[in-house]
Design a protein around this motif. Structure first.
Motif, PDB file in Angstrom:
ATOM      1  N   LYS A   1       0.848  -1.196   0.000  1.00 26.95           N
ATOM      2  CA  LYS A   1       0.000   0.000   0.000  1.00 26.95           C
ATOM      3  C   LYS A   1       0.882   1.245   0.000  1.00 26.95           C
ATOM      4  CE  LYS A   1      -0.417  -0.444   4.992  1.00 26.95           C
ATOM      5  NZ  LYS A   1      -0.957   0.319   6.068  1.00 26.95           N
TER       6      LYS A   1
ATOM      7  N   TYR B   1       5.053   1.655   0.247  1.00 27.90           N
ATOM      8  CA  TYR B   1       5.684   2.464   1.307  1.00 27.90           C
ATOM      9  C   TYR B   1       6.623   3.510   0.686  1.00 27.90           C
ATOM     10  CZ  TYR B   1       4.022  -0.766   5.016  1.00 27.90           C
ATOM     11  OH  TYR B   1       3.258  -1.524   5.879  1.00 27.90           O
TER      12      TYR B   1
ATOM     13  N   SER C   1       5.049  -6.758  10.602  1.00 29.05           N
ATOM     14  CA  SER C   1       6.502  -7.015  10.705  1.00 29.05           C
ATOM     15  C   SER C   1       6.938  -7.253  12.141  1.00 29.05           C
ATOM     16  CB  SER C   1       7.297  -5.824  10.151  1.00 29.05           C
ATOM     17  OG  SER C   1       6.989  -5.591   8.814  1.00 29.05           O
TER      18      SER C   1
ATOM     19  N   ARG D   1       1.627 -10.597   7.385  1.00 30.20           N
ATOM     20  CA  ARG D   1       1.431  -9.394   6.557  1.00 30.20           C
ATOM     21  C   ARG D   1       2.581  -8.406   6.769  1.00 30.20           C
ATOM     22  NH1 ARG D   1      -3.329  -9.607   9.634  1.00 30.20           N
ATOM     23  NH2 ARG D   1      -2.829  -7.525  10.424  1.00 30.20           N
TER      24      ARG D   1
ATOM     25  N   ILE E   1       6.845  -2.912   6.633  1.00 36.33           N
ATOM     26  CA  ILE E   1       8.086  -2.130   6.761  1.00 36.33           C
ATOM     27  C   ILE E   1       9.346  -2.990   6.668  1.00 36.33           C
ATOM     28  CG2 ILE E   1       8.235  -2.189   9.310  1.00 36.33           C
ATOM     29  CD1 ILE E   1       8.730   0.953   7.167  1.00 36.33           C
TER      30      ILE E   1
ATOM     31  N   TYR F   1       8.491   4.863   8.488  1.00 41.44           N
ATOM     32  CA  TYR F   1       7.327   4.685   7.617  1.00 41.44           C
ATOM     33  C   TYR F   1       6.917   6.032   6.996  1.00 41.44           C
ATOM     34  CZ  TYR F   1       6.015   0.465  10.494  1.00 41.44           C
ATOM     35  OH  TYR F   1       5.963  -0.718  11.169  1.00 41.44           O
TER      36      TYR F   1
HETATM   37  C1  LIG Z   1      -3.735  -4.359   8.477  1.00 40.71           C
HETATM   38  C2  LIG Z   1      -2.264  -4.206   8.310  1.00 40.71           C
HETATM   39  N1  LIG Z   1      -1.502  -5.290   8.225  1.00 40.71           N
HETATM   40  C3  LIG Z   1      -0.166  -5.215   8.080  1.00 40.71           C
HETATM   41  C4  LIG Z   1       0.472  -3.994   8.001  1.00 40.71           C
HETATM   42  C5  LIG Z   1       1.958  -3.954   7.853  1.00 40.71           C
HETATM   43  O1  LIG Z   1       2.554  -3.386   8.996  1.00 40.71           O
HETATM   44  P1  LIG Z   1       4.125  -3.200   9.095  1.00 40.71           P
HETATM   45  O2  LIG Z   1       4.489  -2.234   8.035  1.00 40.71           O
HETATM   46  O3  LIG Z   1       4.336  -2.643  10.456  1.00 40.71           O
HETATM   47  O4  LIG Z   1       4.718  -4.537   8.894  1.00 40.71           O
HETATM   48  C6  LIG Z   1      -0.282  -2.833   8.076  1.00 40.71           C
HETATM   49  C7  LIG Z   1       0.371  -1.532   8.022  1.00 40.71           C
HETATM   50  O5  LIG Z   1      -0.053  -0.534   8.484  1.00 40.71           O
HETATM   51  C8  LIG Z   1      -1.698  -2.929   8.244  1.00 40.71           C
HETATM   52  O6  LIG Z   1      -2.472  -1.847   8.327  1.00 40.71           O
END
Ligand SMILES: Cc1ncc(COP(=O)(O)O)c(C=O)c1O
Length: 356
Positions: free
Chosen positions: A34, A38, A194, A209, A212, A341
């Protein structure tokens, strides 16, 4: 030509992706791409992430871009559809929806025959205490039972509010998630971003999922990417375009917020807040020239900023690393009261982008 360049290292991205695989060998990987991956540029990143099991995006437009670029992996809309008319695209492009409120459930049920015929899963979001999106504990079991009765394959999902730190809410969130998972068994499950991939390996379940960590920045304040065995994907650079000798007491930049305390050599670098570098003069911002860290002096302008190169070899055209391998984006973020981020995502379109 103005040399403000964002280099995207596809091998580093693949390295980080393989780290996710190592850390979560039994889970499928939903790579979060998304917000233009990043800020890294979704097109460049998709190619490097082709081995992923699925992608995660925030909205239909981001999903359509992935399909337009020719990628056929499952895509999860992590906020679901925003209105029922998006369902036609969901079906046409085979997108998987999260449901986090009752209206979305109704929209989905109205299209259940086509949705289920495509073999799409529905992700049902638990609000376990973050209080952003999702059904509360008291209502979600009924929602899942209804969806199952209507023939949907469900994935129970939630998002941690504090996976990056030790916080009492973590235990509550985990407890609620496990309670629903058990009550709705058998059900697919996904709760790790993460930070949680590292911190809660026992909760990796069917899908992780990562966001970052794929891009080689750290989700933790007290661990950097080297501690986590990740590689920065983005290197943000610019060049010195002017050199000024100034006397002790002379000021630099808007607001004259910096005054030299000794005769100094000030280099002007072709980068500014118009490119996405933070503007404030925090006195803690540094850039890297070769292996040396060099202080940013005075306020950052829209297109330029000043650094003190009195003790460094620097000339016109010398390349300066704003963040990357030697000056970590997380350190720049800390110096500016934010997180990596944000700096990555808010880069503007102006810097050139190059794959390496
Ligand atoms: C629903 C969801 N899953 C996973 C992530 C990934 O998080 P990260 O970037 O901390 O791994 C996000 C990021 O905001 C999220 O909103």
């Amino acid at each position: 030509m103005r040399q403000a360049t964002v280099y995207i290292d596809s091998q580093a991205l693949q390295y980080n992706f393989n780290r996710v695989k190592q850390l979560a060998p039994n889970s499928k990987i939903v790579s979060m791409v998304k917000s233009n991956a990043y800020g890294h540029g979704v097109e460049a990143c998709l190619a490097a992430l082709d081995a992923t099991d699925a992608f995660g995006v925030a909205c239909l437009e981001e999903a359509l871009e992935i399909r337009r670029l020719g990628y056929n992996q499952p895509i999860t809309l992590i906020e679901g559809v925003f209105s029922e008319d998006e369902m036609s695209h969901v079906l046409e492009q085979k997108l998987e929806c999260i449901v986090h409120h009752t209206q979305q459930v109704e929209w989905l049920i109205r299209h259940k025959a086509a949705y289920n015929a495509l073999g799409l899963k529905v992700w049902v979001k638990l609000n376990s205490g973050m209080n952003r999106l999702g059904f509360k504990l008291a209502e979600i079991i009924e929602v899942i039972q209804r969806l199952k009765t209507e023939g949907f394959t469900c994935v129970l999902t939630m998002h941690f509010a504090n996976a990056d730190v030790d916080h009492p809410l973590n235990d509550q969130q985990i407890e609620q998630f496990l309670q629903v998972k058990q009550a709705c068994a058998p059900i697919l499950a996904s709760c790790c971003n993460s930070a949680a991939i590292y911190k809660y390996p026992e909760l990796q379940f069917d899908f992780v999922r990562p966001g970052i960590m794929l891009y080689g920045a750290s989700p933790f304040a007290d661990k950097n990417v080297h501690d986590l065995d990740l590689k920065p994907v983005m290197t943000f650079t610019a060049e010195i375009i002017a050199l000024n000798q100034i006397h002790s007491g002379e000021c630099v930049g808007y607001g004259s917020s910096y005054a030299a305390t000794c005769p100094s050599t000030i280099a002007i670098v072709s980068i500014g807040y118009g490119d996405g570098y933070p503007r404030a003069y925090t006195r803690q911002n540094f850039v890297a020239i070769g292996q040396q860290l060099v202080p940013v002096v005075g306020r950052v302008s829209m297109d330029m900023m000043a650094i003190d190169v009195t003790n460094v070899t620097a000339e016109l055209g010398t390349q300066v690393e704003l963040w990357g391998q030697r000056r970590l984006v997380d350190d720049v973020a800390t110096a500016n009261g934010t997180i990596g981020y944000e700096l990555l995502c808010r880069l503007s379109k102006r810097p050139l982008r190059k794959m390496i």
